[in-house]
Design a protein around this motif. Structure first.
Motif, PDB file in Angstrom:
ATOM      1  N   ASP A 139       0.826  -1.201   0.000  1.00  0.00           N
ATOM      2  CA  ASP A 139       0.000   0.000   0.000  1.00  0.00           C
ATOM      3  C   ASP A 139       0.865   1.258   0.000  1.00  0.00           C
ATOM      4  OD1 ASP A 139      -2.746   1.132   0.224  1.00  0.00           O
ATOM      5  OD2 ASP A 139      -1.984   1.918   2.120  1.00  0.00           O
ATOM      6  N   ALA A 144      -0.672  -2.154  -6.575  1.00  0.00           N
ATOM      7  CA  ALA A 144      -2.077  -2.539  -6.526  1.00  0.00           C
ATOM      8  C   ALA A 144      -2.184  -4.042  -6.278  1.00  0.00           C
ATOM      9  CB  ALA A 144      -2.770  -2.168  -7.832  1.00  0.00           C
ATOM     10  N   THR A 170      -8.615   0.846   2.139  1.00  0.00           N
ATOM     11  CA  THR A 170      -8.955   1.752   1.040  1.00  0.00           C
ATOM     12  C   THR A 170      -8.391   1.203  -0.267  1.00  0.00           C
ATOM     13  OG1 THR A 170      -6.962   3.071   1.449  1.00  0.00           O
ATOM     14  CG2 THR A 170      -8.982   3.748   2.564  1.00  0.00           C
ATOM     15  N   ARG A 171      -8.986   1.605  -1.361  1.00  0.00           N
ATOM     16  CA  ARG A 171      -8.523   1.220  -2.708  1.00  0.00           C
ATOM     17  C   ARG A 171      -8.460  -0.295  -2.875  1.00  0.00           C
ATOM     18  NH1 ARG A 171      -3.063   4.620  -3.405  1.00  0.00           N
ATOM     19  NH2 ARG A 171      -2.505   3.256  -1.679  1.00  0.00           N
ATOM     20  N   GLN A 173      -8.955  -3.915  -4.216  1.00  0.00           N
ATOM     21  CA  GLN A 173      -9.219  -4.589  -5.476  1.00  0.00           C
ATOM     22  C   GLN A 173      -9.363  -6.081  -5.195  1.00  0.00           C
ATOM     23  OE1 GLN A 173      -6.142  -3.528  -8.274  1.00  0.00           O
ATOM     24  NE2 GLN A 173      -6.880  -1.426  -8.472  1.00  0.00           N
TER      25      GLN A 173
END
Length: 264
Positions: A139, A144, A170-171, A173
């Motif tokens: 992170d 990613a 957060t973020r 995937q």
């Protein structure tokens, strides 16, 4: 630790081709790419067919799955030259051969922009400080991580770890895996709902995609798109087109899926 300036975290590709995986080989389909040159050529053909990302496995000299950092660096360099507009994701898949420490070492060595990581594999030895440090390092570095989730139970565990602050929340995937390799677990579109029911428990809305196996792959992927998700498609999971014919190559799988969107 500051963010790595060479990586800009972007949303998941809408169509990520998975051209080879860890298990199949040319005996399963002669167009399955194994070498760096073959994977790169496949990526170019799939980009022309409409894919905007590639999930790639590298193979050793005998065609076997490997987590070889040098091969991944070579592949990423070739992909950057040949298909710079695509997103390039490497895998840490263990296939029963690699430990969490070896998976972590690969990512720290290669420092890819995108990587897929199975939560179940990464925590196979339990939750350790090394695992927690790995997720935080990714992170902080702008890498990613697409969390590979084999069941709603895996997603429930991810929700728990995020709520405890052990995995950055957060973020996020994700990849929802529908079905299994050779375990008699079918891929069905209805399975997606079991994952989606848990998403409101997360603090932020995740970016998610789906992959599926065998003849029902296309139906599952079309359902995912209707529900707001993205897709992973290709010979890693299936070599058969929607009409039941064997696909000529990965680019045909991509092209036929995209061309069929208007009628789905």
């Amino acid at each position: 630790m500051t963010s790595n300036p060479k990586h800009t975290l972007r949303p998941l590709p809408s169509v990520m081709v998975a051209p080879n995986g860890a298990r199949l080989n040319k005996a399963d389909h002669p167009a399955l790419p194994e070498t760096v040159a073959e994977i790169t050529a496949t990526a170019l053909a799939c980009a022309r067919a409409g894919a905007d990302g590639i999930h790639a496995h590298v193979r050793d000299q005998d065609g076997n799955h490997t987590l070889d950092a040098g091969l991944y660096r070579e592949l990423l360099a070739e992909l950057a030259l040949t298909v710079p507009a695509m997103q390039h994701q490497i895998t840490t898949e263990a296939v029963g051969r690699y430990s969490p420490d070896q998976q972590i070492d690969l990512v720290r060595s290669v420092q890819p922009a995108l990587v897929s990581v199975s939560l179940a594999e990464m925590t196979s030895d339990g939750w350790t400080s090394q695992v927690e440090d790995f997720y935080r390092w990714c992170d902080d570095s702008g890498i990613a991580v697409q969390h590979i989730l084999y069941s709603p139970d895996d997603l429930g565990e991810l929700v728990r770890l995020c709520s405890q602050g052990r995995i950055p929340a957060t973020r996020l995937q994700m990849l929802f895996v529908l079905g299994r390799y050779g375990q008699g677990v079918p891929s069905t579109p209805e399975t997606i709902c079991g994952f989606l029911q848990l998403l409101p428990q997360l603090a932020s809305e995740p970016d998610w995609a789906v992959c599926a196996f065998g003849h029902s792959e296309t139906a599952c992927l079309r359902a995912a798109e209707r529900l707001g998700g993205k897709i992973r498609i290709g010979f890693e999971n299936n070599t058969v087109n929607e009409n039941g014919s064997v696909a000529r190559d990965n680019a045909e799988r991509v092209g036929q899926f995209i061309s069929g969107r208007s009628s789905s």
